[in-house]
Design a protein around this motif. Sequence first.
Motif, PDB file in Angstrom:
ATOM      1  N   SER A  50      -7.365   1.886  -0.592  1.00 20.61           N
ATOM      2  CA  SER A  50      -8.685   1.971  -1.211  1.00 20.61           C
ATOM      3  C   SER A  50      -8.580   1.826  -2.725  1.00 20.61           C
ATOM      4  O   SER A  50      -9.411   1.165  -3.360  1.00 20.61           O
ATOM      5  CB  SER A  50      -9.345   3.313  -0.864  1.00 20.61           C
ATOM      6  N   PHE A  51      -7.561   2.439  -3.303  1.00 18.68           N
ATOM      7  CA  PHE A  51      -7.321   2.337  -4.751  1.00 18.68           C
ATOM      8  C   PHE A  51      -7.151   0.881  -5.160  1.00 18.68           C
ATOM      9  O   PHE A  51      -7.715   0.427  -6.158  1.00 18.68           O
ATOM     10  CB  PHE A  51      -6.083   3.158  -5.107  1.00 18.68           C
ATOM     11  N   TYR A  63      -5.404   5.956   1.202  1.00 15.91           N
ATOM     12  CA  TYR A  63      -5.682   6.257  -0.202  1.00 15.91           C
ATOM     13  C   TYR A  63      -5.276   5.101  -1.116  1.00 15.91           C
ATOM     14  O   TYR A  63      -6.070   4.637  -1.946  1.00 15.91           O
ATOM     15  CB  TYR A  63      -4.961   7.541  -0.624  1.00 15.91           C
ATOM     16  N   ARG A 117       0.184   8.834  -6.605  1.00 12.06           N
ATOM     17  CA  ARG A 117      -0.053   8.114  -5.354  1.00 12.06           C
ATOM     18  C   ARG A 117       1.151   8.132  -4.420  1.00 12.06           C
ATOM     19  O   ARG A 117       1.317   7.266  -3.576  1.00 12.06           O
ATOM     20  CB  ARG A 117      -0.514   6.667  -5.605  1.00 12.06           C
ATOM     21  N   LYS A 144      -8.061  -1.903  -3.426  1.00 16.09           N
ATOM     22  CA  LYS A 144      -9.260  -2.700  -3.146  1.00 16.09           C
ATOM     23  C   LYS A 144     -10.266  -2.588  -4.279  1.00 16.09           C
ATOM     24  O   LYS A 144     -10.902  -3.568  -4.665  1.00 16.09           O
ATOM     25  CB  LYS A 144      -9.896  -2.246  -1.834  1.00 16.09           C
ATOM     26  N   GLU A 145     -10.416  -1.389  -4.813  1.00 12.79           N
ATOM     27  CA  GLU A 145     -11.355  -1.182  -5.914  1.00 12.79           C
ATOM     28  C   GLU A 145     -10.971  -1.983  -7.151  1.00 12.79           C
ATOM     29  O   GLU A 145     -11.817  -2.267  -7.998  1.00 12.79           O
ATOM     30  CB  GLU A 145     -11.411   0.309  -6.268  1.00 12.79           C
ATOM     31  N   ARG A 146      -9.719  -2.360  -7.245  1.00 16.53           N
ATOM     32  CA  ARG A 146      -9.233  -3.112  -8.402  1.00 16.53           C
ATOM     33  C   ARG A 146      -9.056  -4.599  -8.104  1.00 16.53           C
ATOM     34  O   ARG A 146      -8.458  -5.326  -8.897  1.00 16.53           O
ATOM     35  CB  ARG A 146      -7.919  -2.487  -8.886  1.00 16.53           C
ATOM     36  N   GLY A 147      -9.529  -5.027  -6.968  1.00 16.56           N
ATOM     37  CA  GLY A 147      -9.531  -6.450  -6.659  1.00 16.56           C
ATOM     38  C   GLY A 147      -8.276  -6.984  -6.005  1.00 16.56           C
ATOM     39  O   GLY A 147      -8.093  -8.200  -5.913  1.00 16.56           O
ATOM     40  N   GLU A 182      -0.706  -2.852  -8.839  1.00 13.45           N
ATOM     41  CA  GLU A 182      -1.557  -2.455  -9.967  1.00 13.45           C
ATOM     42  C   GLU A 182      -1.093  -3.123 -11.255  1.00 13.45           C
ATOM     43  O   GLU A 182      -1.915  -3.595 -12.055  1.00 13.45           O
ATOM     44  CB  GLU A 182      -1.533  -0.938 -10.120  1.00 13.45           C
ATOM     45  N   GLN A 235      -1.975  -6.912 -11.136  1.00 14.87           N
ATOM     46  CA  GLN A 235      -3.423  -7.088 -11.179  1.00 14.87           C
ATOM     47  C   GLN A 235      -3.949  -6.823 -12.582  1.00 14.87           C
ATOM     48  O   GLN A 235      -4.844  -7.533 -13.069  1.00 14.87           O
ATOM     49  CB  GLN A 235      -4.094  -6.153 -10.158  1.00 14.87           C
ATOM     50  N   SER A 273       2.268  -0.111  -4.370  1.00 16.99           N
ATOM     51  CA  SER A 273       0.937  -0.012  -4.978  1.00 16.99           C
ATOM     52  C   SER A 273       1.014  -0.081  -6.496  1.00 16.99           C
ATOM     53  O   SER A 273       0.126  -0.619  -7.154  1.00 16.99           O
ATOM     54  CB  SER A 273       0.239   1.286  -4.543  1.00 16.99           C
ATOM     55  N   CYS A 330       0.820  -1.218   0.000  1.00 17.79           N
ATOM     56  CA  CYS A 330       0.000   0.000   0.000  1.00 17.79           C
ATOM     57  C   CYS A 330       0.852   1.267   0.000  1.00 17.79           C
ATOM     58  O   CYS A 330       0.327   2.372   0.151  1.00 17.79           O
ATOM     59  CB  CYS A 330      -0.939  -0.001   1.207  1.00 17.79           C
TER      60      CYS A 330
END
Length: 217
Positions: A54-55, A51, A204, A57-60, A18, A21, A14, A9
């Motif tokens: 949350s970013f 921040y 970020r 989590k929204e992307r799985g 990303e 993922q 992050s 995170c």
Amino acid sequence: MKIFVTGGCGFLGSHICEYYQSRGDEVIAFDNLTKFELSRTSYQVEGSRMYNASFLKERGVQIIEGDIRDKESLMSAAQGCDSIAHTAAQPAMTIAIDHPDLDLTSNVNGTVNVLEAARRYDVPVVSCSSIHVYGNGINQEIQEQEDRFVRTPPAIDESYPIMTGQLSPLHASKRAGELYVQAYTDTYGLKAATYRLSGMYGPRQFGGEDHGWVANF
């Protein structure tokens, strides 16, 4: 693949999460979600700290709150992974000077725990180090000119001397982490690599005078 990212995170972590993922891999971000460094800045601490989580989590991306200094929780969270990206660290010079014990346990003990997880599950690991392994001597080669700073020689290759000049706890802990990675490859045949990173910036990132200060510009 199942990718396990320590410090997932954080800024660097992050982006690694990303990336994998977006390829369709299963990604676990392992992070202690500490507010310690952010509390030394002018950011809204709670919002800044959550921040990136949350970013992701929204992307799985799966978020597991845990500390690399806690070996058992790290081992449990990393079980079943196919590879490890180790980005969790104490990165700030000022914090290392003020709290050398925190710096040691995070950057040295924590890295050894990550290496032990990679060894137990027989998976490759990439560890993120820092330009700090060169020490402060490298700064003596920088000269101020009219519109920029220049360094002679301009390039740093793998033969460049390390740990020169006046050293701090951060210099020591970063180099110790590298040595443990090398020790695990030599002794146990672990597939591992270390990258020395410097001056990273981008989306970020939450920085202050302690670390990541380019973000303020």
